[in-house]
Design a protein around this motif. Sequence first.
Motif, PDB file in Angstrom:
ATOM      1  N   TYR A 157      -0.457  -3.474   5.787  1.00 29.93           N
ATOM      2  CA  TYR A 157       0.895  -2.950   5.969  1.00 29.93           C
ATOM      3  C   TYR A 157       1.586  -2.654   4.645  1.00 29.93           C
ATOM      4  O   TYR A 157       2.483  -1.803   4.587  1.00 29.93           O
ATOM      5  N   ASP A 158       1.192  -3.355   3.589  1.00 27.51           N
ATOM      6  CA  ASP A 158       1.794  -3.142   2.272  1.00 27.51           C
ATOM      7  C   ASP A 158       1.007  -2.146   1.424  1.00 27.51           C
ATOM      8  O   ASP A 158       1.269  -1.998   0.238  1.00 27.51           O
ATOM      9  N   GLU A 183       0.114   1.191   2.734  1.00 28.36           N
ATOM     10  CA  GLU A 183       0.068   2.454   3.466  1.00 28.36           C
ATOM     11  C   GLU A 183      -0.022   3.635   2.503  1.00 28.36           C
ATOM     12  O   GLU A 183       0.439   3.578   1.372  1.00 28.36           O
ATOM     13  N   TYR A 222      -5.309  -3.763  13.335  1.00 23.66           N
ATOM     14  CA  TYR A 222      -3.974  -3.228  13.080  1.00 23.66           C
ATOM     15  C   TYR A 222      -2.870  -4.282  13.178  1.00 23.66           C
ATOM     16  O   TYR A 222      -1.693  -3.951  13.117  1.00 23.66           O
ATOM     17  N   ASP A 267      -0.799  -7.687  12.039  1.00 23.75           N
ATOM     18  CA  ASP A 267      -0.428  -8.641  11.007  1.00 23.75           C
ATOM     19  C   ASP A 267       0.791  -9.394  11.533  1.00 23.75           C
ATOM     20  O   ASP A 267       1.879  -8.826  11.659  1.00 23.75           O
ATOM     21  N   LYS A 287       4.075  -9.181   9.921  1.00 23.64           N
ATOM     22  CA  LYS A 287       4.739  -7.870   9.925  1.00 23.64           C
ATOM     23  C   LYS A 287       5.220  -7.471  11.310  1.00 23.64           C
ATOM     24  O   LYS A 287       5.598  -6.318  11.520  1.00 23.64           O
ATOM     25  N   TRP A 320       5.700  -2.030  15.895  1.00 21.38           N
ATOM     26  CA  TRP A 320       4.793  -2.239  14.775  1.00 21.38           C
ATOM     27  C   TRP A 320       4.951  -1.078  13.781  1.00 21.38           C
ATOM     28  O   TRP A 320       5.006   0.081  14.168  1.00 21.38           O
ATOM     29  N   SER A 321       4.987  -1.404  12.505  1.00 23.07           N
ATOM     30  CA  SER A 321       5.329  -0.395  11.493  1.00 23.07           C
ATOM     31  C   SER A 321       4.129   0.262  10.837  1.00 23.07           C
ATOM     32  O   SER A 321       4.288   1.184  10.036  1.00 23.07           O
ATOM     33  N   LEU A 322       2.911  -0.181  11.145  1.00 21.17           N
ATOM     34  CA  LEU A 322       1.731   0.343  10.465  1.00 21.17           C
ATOM     35  C   LEU A 322       1.446   1.773  10.888  1.00 21.17           C
ATOM     36  O   LEU A 322       1.349   2.080  12.076  1.00 21.17           O
TER      37      LEU A 322
END
Length: 503
Positions: A272-273, A275, A364, A366, A369, A377-379
């Motif tokens: 996620y960190d 991308e 996908y 975390d 996160k 979910w932000s991914l």
Amino acid sequence: MYKFAILPLLFLSLTSCEDELNLAPISEVGSNGFFTNAGDFEQAVNGIYASLGVTGGGDYPSMYVILDESRSDNIYSPGNAGVRDWNAINNFLPTIATLGTVERAWNIGFNGIMRANTVLDELAANGGVIGDGGLATRFEAEARFLRAFYYFDLVKWYGRVPLIETFVTPDEALEIARSPVEDVYALIIADLEYAIANLPAAHSGLDKGRATSLAARGILARVYLTRSGPVLHSEGPCLASGEYDKAAALLDDIISSNQFGMVDDYGAIFDYDNEGNAEIVWDIQFISGGVGAGGYYPTEYYDEGWARVNLPFAGGNPGDGSKRVSQDLLNSYEEGDLRVAETFLLNYVNDNGETVDAQFFDKYTDVAKAGGDRFDWSLNYPIIRYTDVLLLRAEATLQGASGTQESVDAVVNAVRQRAGLDEISGVTLDVLLEERRREFAGENLRWDDLVRTGRVVDVMNDFIATEDDNDKMQTVTTDDIIYPVPQQQLDVKQGLYSQNPGY
């Protein structure tokens, strides 16, 4: 970075029109004087992208999880009750024309196409208000890229579909029959060629995440590879066109751009960190915390019981509806393959302190996160990875395009080296497909790989013979290569569409 939080009020209001979305692939109400300046056009283009997100009708990557991964030999989800859409899809039941997912994928695709057509019509009629010819051209290229993207998925899922190149009213839509796959491909190719010629190779700042010329090359390469596959279904996506050299040339353009590379740590691709890392040629953008801006697709994979212990919100696959990773897939990994730990969660401790045999994809997910709910979910969701580009190029070589056995072996060994495995030589197409299966497990490419290479019927029936202990899955035939036309589409106007064979 461009995210789905940037949504036009025009299209947000239109997405609530559920009754209209339940009619044939109709367009919603037109622009109503909305397009008066460059900002209006940009918002409208953003609305085309928004069809890929939760606000577009159900989180587009979720369609891939259910219609592609759950259909393949990567998942075994027969379901004792069989009440979930993916159970029926996994079991190859012929009665799936009424499933919500089958209908939703059709509607979301045509909703995106409608939005693209609206923008294209308005550019032709009123594009002069933008005042910047280069910006107007970019908007057209983005709209055509996305129209092609949606149509390509529709062709792969349904075969013949209505070909709509301009805004149409609901009544007009009821006069548009399904077009031959070849005709739909002609539009897809023309749109992607325009995008290649008129989109930048990269974006920066707030525009990062928009379509690029290299992303268009990647999608068009997939189009040519799919068209080139053997004809197993007379109305399916493969035409035996033999266009492997065309695909190879497009993939070579991506490789020679030197914009991308294989990330050394496999897990870092999905961090996620991290991308927009060197692996990502193009992805669907998500962001946590916005109204409808997060993604749901990670929730499609994990178990409800795991979520109760590990997440601050409910959700996940309940009980016998679990999308369980097949034993066949797990058995295919060699001992010491570093991708296993990054791809699967094989067990967890539930809220009763019991160890549960889980076997689901957590590539996908975390926990740290997690957003506000299961839809948040932000991914970003990867559509084209650089490793995919390299392996598709190797596939094109094995199918007769330029290249050598040494170049094929080198690509496969680069993938294996990152996974901590020994080198091999003399890679065949079957070996390559198995390596793709492990590399992209949970990334919803396996079904397309099997269809494109003509192996789908044999592979799936062999899988059923060894995996289906519940005796729920039906024998796979060539009819199963595409899905049925949603029953609701057939009911709107009797005789407008005919159902696909086998349903």
